[in-house]
Design a protein around this motif. Structure first.
Motif, mmCIF file in Angstrom:
data_model
loop_
_atom_site.group_PDB
_atom_site.id
_atom_site.type_symbol
_atom_site.label_atom_id
_atom_site.label_comp_id
_atom_site.label_asym_id
_atom_site.label_seq_id
_atom_site.Cartn_x
_atom_site.Cartn_y
_atom_site.Cartn_z
ATOM 1 N N ILE A 1 -5.137 2.043 7.928
ATOM 2 C CA ILE A 1 -4.950 3.489 7.839
ATOM 3 C C ILE A 1 -5.776 4.198 8.918
ATOM 4 C CG2 ILE A 1 -5.366 5.508 6.381
ATOM 5 C CD1 ILE A 1 -4.639 3.705 3.982
ATOM 6 N N ALA A 2 -7.006 3.729 9.145
ATOM 7 C CA ALA A 2 -7.822 4.313 10.218
ATOM 8 C C ALA A 2 -7.168 4.080 11.577
ATOM 9 C CB ALA A 2 -9.225 3.709 10.188
ATOM 10 N N MET A 3 -6.642 2.869 11.788
ATOM 11 C CA MET A 3 -5.923 2.578 13.033
ATOM 12 C C MET A 3 -4.703 3.475 13.182
ATOM 13 S SD MET A 3 -5.950 -1.569 13.078
ATOM 14 C CE MET A 3 -7.408 -2.531 13.472
ATOM 15 N N ASP A 4 -4.012 3.718 12.063
ATOM 16 C CA ASP A 4 -2.845 4.591 12.100
ATOM 17 C C ASP A 4 -3.221 5.980 12.607
ATOM 18 O OD1 ASP A 4 -1.011 2.714 11.165
ATOM 19 O OD2 ASP A 4 -1.391 3.214 9.071
ATOM 20 N N LEU B 1 6.166 5.463 11.475
ATOM 21 C CA LEU B 1 6.758 4.798 10.314
ATOM 22 C C LEU B 1 5.717 3.995 9.557
ATOM 23 C CD1 LEU B 1 9.460 4.146 8.806
ATOM 24 C CD2 LEU B 1 9.530 2.054 10.164
ATOM 25 N N PHE B 2 4.940 3.173 10.271
ATOM 26 C CA PHE B 2 3.977 2.309 9.576
ATOM 27 C C PHE B 2 2.770 3.082 9.077
ATOM 28 C CE2 PHE B 2 6.511 -0.938 11.717
ATOM 29 C CZ PHE B 2 6.734 -1.789 10.648
ATOM 30 N N ALA C 1 0.114 4.470 4.126
ATOM 31 C CA ALA C 1 -0.415 5.504 3.237
ATOM 32 C C ALA C 1 0.189 5.380 1.837
ATOM 33 C CB ALA C 1 -0.125 6.882 3.822
ATOM 34 N N VAL C 2 1.493 5.125 1.766
ATOM 35 C CA VAL C 2 2.152 4.979 0.464
ATOM 36 C C VAL C 2 1.632 3.744 -0.268
ATOM 37 C CG1 VAL C 2 4.376 4.591 -0.681
ATOM 38 C CG2 VAL C 2 4.205 6.232 1.198
ATOM 39 N N LYS C 3 1.304 2.677 0.474
ATOM 40 C CA LYS C 3 0.838 1.432 -0.145
ATOM 41 C C LYS C 3 -0.504 1.589 -0.847
ATOM 42 C CE LYS C 3 0.967 -2.073 2.698
ATOM 43 N NZ LYS C 3 1.003 -2.781 3.996
#
Length: 258
Positions: free
Chosen positions: A59-62, A184-185, A190-192
């Motif tokens: 998530i941080a990478m996102d 997208l990822f 985030a949903v996961k």
């Protein structure tokens, strides 16, 4: 399985390269690197802990990748695949206890291997012709591969190859392709969080471990974005298919009862 107490040199000897590989992938350099991250970290912690440690890092990478690619996107690709991805996450949450992870890895691996080999035969084989024309969006395949992408991401950390199978034949500009992939990822990860919290995998110990690895995550993600921005399409696409093939071979190896 080794146990660890931070700071532990053995743990970090595996964790630092694992996070760096995933960061390069998040920056846009291909799913093969991402698939190596969790298995490498699982050498020193349990697979469940490895997946849980990686989720906050992802998530941080996102967030870093979203900033790096904020000016590039393909909205139609994102909107075509997102419904299937959300369905796939829901199915993964509901059925992950009943469907063997190895069976899913095998199906995804074989699909990607055949897909990549066809590309290389058409492009470089003895009967090669002009590169195939870009494919067009189709709702049925988008829903199918999107669902497999979300499901694979949830239960086996293998969402990249189904995304590539649908998106690469569109032959988008590499920057638009990567921008859509990043968005997208980011949504998928985030949903996961919700089902991972429900499963009790995101405890304080794993979150503390994740925080210690964030600097590596940030630097490697920016490095991946820097490399991809400088690749021309005639270099990007063979590289993307090649890394996809490596990712599939890694998935196939993981799925076999060795």
């Amino acid at each position: 399985m080794l146990s660890f107490t931070l700071p532990d040199p053995i743990f970090f000897a595996a964790a630092i390269p694992a996070v760096a590989l995933v960061g390069l992938s998040k920056g846009g350099l291909g799913g093969a690197f991402a698939l190596m991250g969790v298995p490498l970290l699982a050498l020193v912690v349990t697979p469940v802990d490895a997946a849980a440690i990686f989720l906050p890092i992802l998530i941080a990478m996102d967030l870093v990748a979203l900033y790096a690619w904020r000016h590039f996107n393909d909205r139609k690709l994102l909107l075509m695949l997102l419904p299937g991805c959300l369905i796939g996450i829901g199915l993964g949450w509901a059925t992950s206890a009943y469907v063997p992870d190895d069976a899913l890895r095998f199906v995804i691996a074989m699909s990607m291997i055949l897909f990549a080999l066809r590309y290389f035969l058409e492009t470089y084989g003895p009967r090669r012709t002009q590169p195939p024309a870009p494919s067009k969006h189709k709702r049925g395949p988008a829903l199918f591969w999107g669902t497999l992408c979300g499901y694979g991401s949830f239960v086996a950390h293998a969402g990249g190859p189904p995304f590539q199978i649908y998106a690469l034949p569109l032959r988008l500009d590499p920057k638009r392709y990567t921008g859509a992939s990043v968005r997208l990822f980011a949504i998928v990860n985030a949903v996961k969080v919700i089902p991972y919290v429900a499963l009790g995998a995101l405890d304080s110990r794993n979150l503390t471990t994740s925080l210690t690895l964030l600097p590596i995550a940030f630097l490697s993600t920016l490095a991946g974005a820097w490399i991809i921005r400088r690749l021309k399409p005639e270099v990007f696409y063979p590289l993307a298919y090649g890394l996809g093939l490596l990712a599939a071979l890694k998935l196939l190896y993981d799925s076999l009862p060795i």
